[in-house]
Design an enzyme around this catalytic site. Structure first.
Site, PDB file in Angstrom:
ATOM      1  N   ARG A  49       0.854  -1.202   0.000  1.00 21.61           N
ATOM      2  CA  ARG A  49       0.000   0.000   0.000  1.00 21.61           C
ATOM      3  C   ARG A  49       0.885   1.245   0.000  1.00 21.61           C
ATOM      4  NH1 ARG A  49      -1.341   1.741   4.670  1.00 21.61           N
ATOM      5  NH2 ARG A  49      -2.121  -0.229   5.507  1.00 21.61           N
ATOM      6  N   TYR A 101     -17.254  15.938 -15.195  1.00 20.27           N
ATOM      7  CA  TYR A 101     -17.672  14.540 -15.163  1.00 20.27           C
ATOM      8  C   TYR A 101     -18.693  14.342 -14.026  1.00 20.27           C
ATOM      9  CZ  TYR A 101     -17.230   9.517 -14.404  1.00 20.27           C
ATOM     10  OH  TYR A 101     -17.493   8.192 -14.228  1.00 20.27           O
ATOM     11  N   ASP A 173      -8.268  18.201 -14.411  1.00 20.42           N
ATOM     12  CA  ASP A 173      -8.577  16.827 -14.816  1.00 20.42           C
ATOM     13  C   ASP A 173      -8.213  16.726 -16.302  1.00 20.42           C
ATOM     14  OD1 ASP A 173      -9.759  14.487 -15.762  1.00 20.42           O
ATOM     15  OD2 ASP A 173     -11.496  14.644 -14.438  1.00 20.42           O
ATOM     16  N   LYS A 198      -9.249   5.662 -19.230  1.00 23.49           N
ATOM     17  CA  LYS A 198      -9.626   6.137 -20.557  1.00 23.49           C
ATOM     18  C   LYS A 198      -8.439   6.034 -21.526  1.00 23.49           C
ATOM     19  CE  LYS A 198     -13.316   6.885 -18.129  1.00 23.49           C
ATOM     20  NZ  LYS A 198     -13.649   8.155 -17.479  1.00 23.49           N
TER      21      LYS A 198
HETATM   22  C1  LIG Z   1     -14.170   8.613 -16.169  1.00 24.61           C
HETATM   23  C2  LIG Z   1     -13.785   9.942 -15.684  1.00 24.61           C
HETATM   24  C3  LIG Z   1     -13.492  10.165 -14.340  1.00 24.61           C
HETATM   25  C4  LIG Z   1     -13.627   9.075 -13.286  1.00 24.61           C
HETATM   26  O1  LIG Z   1     -12.665   8.094 -13.458  1.00 24.61           O
HETATM   27  P1  LIG Z   1     -12.885   6.543 -13.040  1.00 24.61           P
HETATM   28  O2  LIG Z   1     -11.629   5.903 -13.500  1.00 24.61           O
HETATM   29  O3  LIG Z   1     -14.110   6.078 -13.751  1.00 24.61           O
HETATM   30  O4  LIG Z   1     -13.076   6.533 -11.572  1.00 24.61           O
HETATM   31  C5  LIG Z   1     -13.074  11.431 -13.958  1.00 24.61           C
HETATM   32  N1  LIG Z   1     -12.977  12.436 -14.850  1.00 24.61           N
HETATM   33  C6  LIG Z   1     -13.270  12.265 -16.154  1.00 24.61           C
HETATM   34  C7  LIG Z   1     -13.128  13.416 -17.093  1.00 24.61           C
HETATM   35  C8  LIG Z   1     -13.687  11.024 -16.615  1.00 24.61           C
HETATM   36  O5  LIG Z   1     -13.978  10.864 -17.909  1.00 24.61           O
END
Ligand SMILES: *Cc1c(COP(=O)(O)O)cnc(C)c1O
Length: 385
Positions: A49, A101, A173, A198
């Site tokens: 961890r 998001y 982000d 993604k």
């Molecule tokens: C999918 C997404 C998230 C969340 O991420 P997870 O891996 O699904 O927890 C946060 N920000 C954006 C822009 C996203 O597309």
């Protein structure tokens, strides 16, 4: 190792060779704990961890790619955001871009609110309007650019400059762009977060999150939070991400080429009412995006004109898969108002322009003519006779 270009860093960045064996891929250190040679005599690791060599290789890689001081890998994008927002304290407020998001909104609206951490939706697209939202309790801003799902563009440098004048932490982000297309730390961000699920992973086979911080001070705080809250990325998933990132450049070149073609096709189509894609010169975010990113990225959203049955459209697609998520090699489509953004109350969705007719496309790397043919067929089939 010396190189000057990100395409090379994607492959050789961070810790890319196993020192002990010379293996050209970092092994999957599938272990929870590490032998200590005596009391207090660790070989750099004690418990996975706290630190694991495979995760560490990924963390070094993303830190290098984003140009930050240190990287951190988490079990999901939302786990990364949870850790980053845990830097805030009771009574603090964070400003968020007006279409973030859905899960980010839910995290603040329904979890962090328990701890007295507040948020305000701010129009970061307009830096002057953003500055007016900065009250005494505001301690951070969380920007998405392009913001999900309307692909609105925030001038990251302009907002970061204002935010820093008021002593705020600037969090970006960067999921939709990745460091291959946009490097927020160079534009003034203090922290970059990713849903690595993604484009960074790229194959729709891993859920993961990453955070990169600009300074040693933030690195020490986030390392403490990561270890204390424990939402870390397992070794195997860390390996999958390192593997995915190696091909990020070639994948994105093809993704973007296809996205531009799809956006042009949709714009020229009489059945399409609006197209949101910052890579089109007609898009309102085009100029700002061009200054701060390599190109318009891959994500497109659009609306069909009246006289089209949206349910029929989704049902008639064959190649393009109806699913949550984005950024994989396969083309995906989603309906933000009932899927990715369903956790945002209807009146807020309406206010920020997420209509029930909005369709979001994540263009894959298939042959573009197959993608366009699938869109064409579904648009035709959705006409109400
Ligand atoms: C999918 C997404 C998230 C969340 O991420 P997870 O891996 O699904 O927890 C946060 N920000 C954006 C822009 C996203 O597309």
């Amino acid at each position: 190792m010396s190189y000057n270009n990100i395409e090379t860093a994607l492959i050789h960045g961070g810790i890319s060779i196993d020192e002990r064996t010379g293996a050209v891929n970092v092994p999957i250190y599938q272990t929870s704990t590490f032998k200590q040679d005596g009391l207090g005599k660790m070989r750099g690791y004690e418990y996975s961890r706290t630190g694991n060599p495979t995760r560490e290789a990924l963390e070094a890689l993303i830190a290098e790619l984003e140009g930050g001081y240190a990287g951190f890998a988490f079990a999901s994008g939302l786990a990364a955001e949870t850790a980053v927002l845990s830097l805030l304290h009771t009574g603090d407020r964070v400003l968020i871009s007006s279409n973030v998001y859905g899960g980010t909104f839910r995290l603040l609206n329904q979890v962090f609110d328990h701890f007295g951490i507040n948020y305000t939706i701010s129009d970061t697209e307009d830096p002057a309007a953003f500055e007016k939202d900065i009250t005494d309790d505001v301690k951070a801003v969380l920007i998405e650019s392009p913001a999900n799902p309307l692909m609105t563009i925030t001038d990251i440098r302009a907002v970061a400059d204002i935010a820093h004048r008021h002593g705020l932490l600037v969090i970006v982000d960067n999921t939709f762009m990745t460091p291959y297309l946009q490097r927020p730390i160079e534009l003034g961000a203090d922290i970059v977060v990713h849903s690595a699920t993604k484009y960074l992973g790229g194959h729709s086979d891993v859920v993961a999150g990453l955070a990169v911080v600009k300074t040693k001070e933030l690195a020490e705080k986030l390392a403490f939070i990561q270890n204390s809250t424990g939402g870390v990325l397992p070794p195997f998933d860390s390996f999958l991400l390192i593997r995915g990132i190696k091909t990020l450049g070639v994948r994105l070149d093809r993704h973007v080429e296809n996205a531009v073609a799809a956006a042009e096709y949709l714009s020229a189509n009489e059945a399409v009412k609006s197209v949101h894609y910052p890579g089109l010169p007609t898009d309102k975010g085009y100029e700002v995006n061009k200054r701060q990113a390599k190109n318009g990225g891959v994500m497109i959203s659009f609306e069909l004109t009246e006289g089209h049955d949206i349910e029929k459209f989704f049902e008639s697609l064959e190649l393009i898969t109806l699913a949550e998520s984005l950024g994989g090699v396969e083309s995906l489509v989603c309906h933000p108002s009932t899927m990715t953004h369903a956790s945002i109350p209807e009146e807020i969705r309406k206010k920020v322009g997420i209509t029930d007719g909005l369709i979001r496309l994540s263009i894959g790397i298939e042959n573009i003519s197959d993608i366009l043919a699938d869109l064409e067929k579904a648009i035709k089939a959705s006409e109400v006779k």
